[in-house]
Design an enzyme around this catalytic site. Structure first.
Site, PDB file in Angstrom:
ATOM      1  N   GLY A 185       5.499   6.543  10.760  1.00 27.28           N
ATOM      2  CA  GLY A 185       5.424   5.821   9.489  1.00 27.28           C
ATOM      3  C   GLY A 185       5.267   4.326   9.695  1.00 27.28           C
TER       4      GLY A 185
ATOM      5  N   LYS B 133       0.192  -4.251   5.193  1.00 28.20           N
ATOM      6  CA  LYS B 133       0.652  -5.262   6.153  1.00 28.20           C
ATOM      7  C   LYS B 133       1.638  -6.239   5.501  1.00 28.20           C
ATOM      8  CE  LYS B 133      -3.428  -4.803   8.918  1.00 28.20           C
ATOM      9  NZ  LYS B 133      -2.859  -3.715   9.714  1.00 28.20           N
TER      10      LYS B 133
ATOM     11  N   ASP C  68       3.059  -5.564  12.538  1.00 34.35           N
ATOM     12  CA  ASP C  68       3.763  -6.159  11.383  1.00 34.35           C
ATOM     13  C   ASP C  68       5.227  -6.401  11.723  1.00 34.35           C
ATOM     14  OD1 ASP C  68       1.370  -5.811  10.049  1.00 34.35           O
ATOM     15  OD2 ASP C  68       1.955  -3.853   9.264  1.00 34.35           O
TER      16      ASP C  68
ATOM     17  N   ASN D 106       0.827  -1.221   0.000  1.00 34.53           N
ATOM     18  CA  ASN D 106       0.000   0.000   0.000  1.00 34.53           C
ATOM     19  C   ASN D 106       0.851   1.256   0.000  1.00 34.53           C
ATOM     20  OD1 ASN D 106      -2.406  -1.441   0.333  1.00 34.53           O
ATOM     21  ND2 ASN D 106      -2.419  -1.207   2.564  1.00 34.53           N
TER      22      ASN D 106
ATOM     23  N   GLY E 154       2.228  -7.014  26.858  1.00 33.40           N
ATOM     24  CA  GLY E 154       3.207  -7.984  26.370  1.00 33.40           C
ATOM     25  C   GLY E 154       2.638  -8.964  25.368  1.00 33.40           C
TER      26      GLY E 154
ATOM     27  N   ASN F 185       5.041  -4.412   4.890  1.00 37.97           N
ATOM     28  CA  ASN F 185       5.697  -4.156   6.184  1.00 37.97           C
ATOM     29  C   ASN F 185       6.298  -5.442   6.754  1.00 37.97           C
ATOM     30  OD1 ASN F 185       4.721  -1.543   6.014  1.00 37.97           O
ATOM     31  ND2 ASN F 185       2.974  -1.901   7.351  1.00 37.97           N
TER      32      ASN F 185
ATOM     33  N   ASN G  36      -3.829 -10.159  17.639  1.00 36.17           N
ATOM     34  CA  ASN G  36      -3.887  -9.270  18.792  1.00 36.17           C
ATOM     35  C   ASN G  36      -5.148  -9.601  19.597  1.00 36.17           C
ATOM     36  OD1 ASN G  36      -6.072  -7.892  17.635  1.00 36.17           O
ATOM     37  ND2 ASN G  36      -4.735  -6.377  16.664  1.00 36.17           N
TER      38      ASN G  36
HETATM   39  O1  RIB Z   1      -0.365  -2.545   9.760  1.00 29.71           O
HETATM   40  C1  RIB Z   1      -0.157  -1.261   9.242  1.00 29.71           C
HETATM   41  C2  RIB Z   1      -0.609  -1.193   7.820  1.00 29.71           C
HETATM   42  O2  RIB Z   1      -1.994  -1.378   7.772  1.00 29.71           O
HETATM   43  C3  RIB Z   1      -0.366   0.138   7.167  1.00 29.71           C
HETATM   44  O3  RIB Z   1       0.900   0.227   6.578  1.00 29.71           O
HETATM   45  C4  RIB Z   1      -1.512   0.259   6.195  1.00 29.71           C
HETATM   46  O4  RIB Z   1      -1.147   0.194   4.861  1.00 29.71           O
HETATM   47  C5  RIB Z   1      -2.466  -0.863   6.563  1.00 29.71           C
HETATM   48  O5  RIB Z   1      -2.400  -1.863   5.666  1.00 29.71           O
END
Ligand code: RIB
Length: 296
Positions: A278, A39, A243, A10, A216, A42, A179
């Site tokens: 970010g 996600k 992520d 994304n 935690g 990342n 989570n």
């Molecule tokens: O987990 C964070 C991500 O969730 C962001 O980078 C966004 O793009 C969404 O997908």
């Protein structure tokens, strides 16, 4: 053993706001930053920064050049990312002064994966290879089904959660990274203990990693359960913290580390991620994680 991450890519439009915009309200933001995220992307970056070789598969639109460049700069293999007509996925993210966020997703190219593409990609992977998935692309169930038939090991971060997921072949998932909110949605349980108990009843063969934010993380496998506390840090932006955890967790497992070390490293990595703004840009490198841990 190879690691394939079939996932989203994304562009993140991140707006600094005084508070989350309310229904009917028009709110001026203080700042806009455009970063690469998603996600899937990342998690690939987190894996790469934790020292793993990663194959990323998925789709980008005509505007996807920067997403691909970002992956390649990290050494991620993008041969399995296809470009299609139209726009890449994007996310509109509001971040408050407390570092909390809320995210609106536009799937774009991430929702255009085809069964033909999946089959072509999976043909390059074998029994024992890892398939990492999140829930931001289409055909997640088909991926689970096909990869499990090949004997690949499946790691699922069911985020963002949607009811439809519960109808997927989740019994084929080896490891879930979830989570607390996702845990409640998936199991109907309220407390972490209840969530894990119910999930184990439903999926007795799977391992669960339940992240509990400031409380935690709890790793549950068979009848055993290991809990590790979170690191207390000042959050400026929690985007991609989960992520980062996923990438460092999986890297630790594949690097053969002990369970406690894996969890501590993953918690440290996500603590570092929330201290920076970010998504992909906030993910630390292994040397930063090691330094952080050595100072604690
Ligand atoms: O987990 C964070 C991500 O969730 C962001 O980078 C966004 O793009 C969404 O997908």
């Amino acid at each position: 053993m190879k690691v394939l991450n079939f996932g989203s890519l994304n562009y993140d439009y991140t707006y600094q706001v005084s508070h989350m915009v309310r229904p009917g309200e028009t709110l001026a933001s203080k700042n806009l930053q455009i970063h690469c995220g998603g996600k899937g992307l990342n998690q690939s970056i987190a894996l790469a920064r934790a020292g793993m070789k990663v194959y990323h598969a998925g789709m980008v639109g005509e505007d996807g050049g920067q997403l691909l460049d970002t992956c390649r700069q990290e050494g991620i293999d993008t041969d399995f990312v296809l470009a299609c007509e139209g726009k890449s996925g994007h996310a509109v993210i509001q971040v408050t002064p407390k570092g909390e966020n809320c995210i609106l997703l536009y799937g774009g190219a991430n929702r255009k994966n085809s069964v033909e593409h999946i089959d072509k990609v999976l043909a390059s992977f074998d029994e024992g290879d890892i398939l990492l998935l999140q829930n931001e692309i289409n055909l997640v169930n088909e991926l689970i089904d096909r990869a499990s038939r090949k004997g690949m090991k499946i790691v699922l971060n069911p985020s963002p959660f949607e009811e439809e997921l519960l109808g997927y072949r989740l019994d084929k998932v080896n490891t879930f990274l979830i989570n607390e909110t996702e845990g409640r949605q998936m199991s109907g349980g309220k407390t972490p203990e209840e969530i894990l108990m119910r999930l184990h009843e439903k999926y007795p063969e799977s391992e669960f990693v339940l992240t509990l934010g400031e409380k935690g993380v709890c790793l549950s496998f068979g009848k055993e359960c290991l809990t590790v506390p979170a690191f207390c840090v000042e959050a400026v932006d929690t985007t991609a913290a989960g992520d980062t955890f996923t990438g460092f967790y999986l890297a630790g497992v594949l690097q053969g580390c002990g369970r406690e070390e894996i969890l501590r490293r993953a918690c440290a990595a996500s603590a570092l991620a929330v201290m920076k703004k970010g998504a992909a840009a906030s993910i630390p490198r292994m040397k930063d994680v090691e330094l952080f841990l050595s100072e604690r």
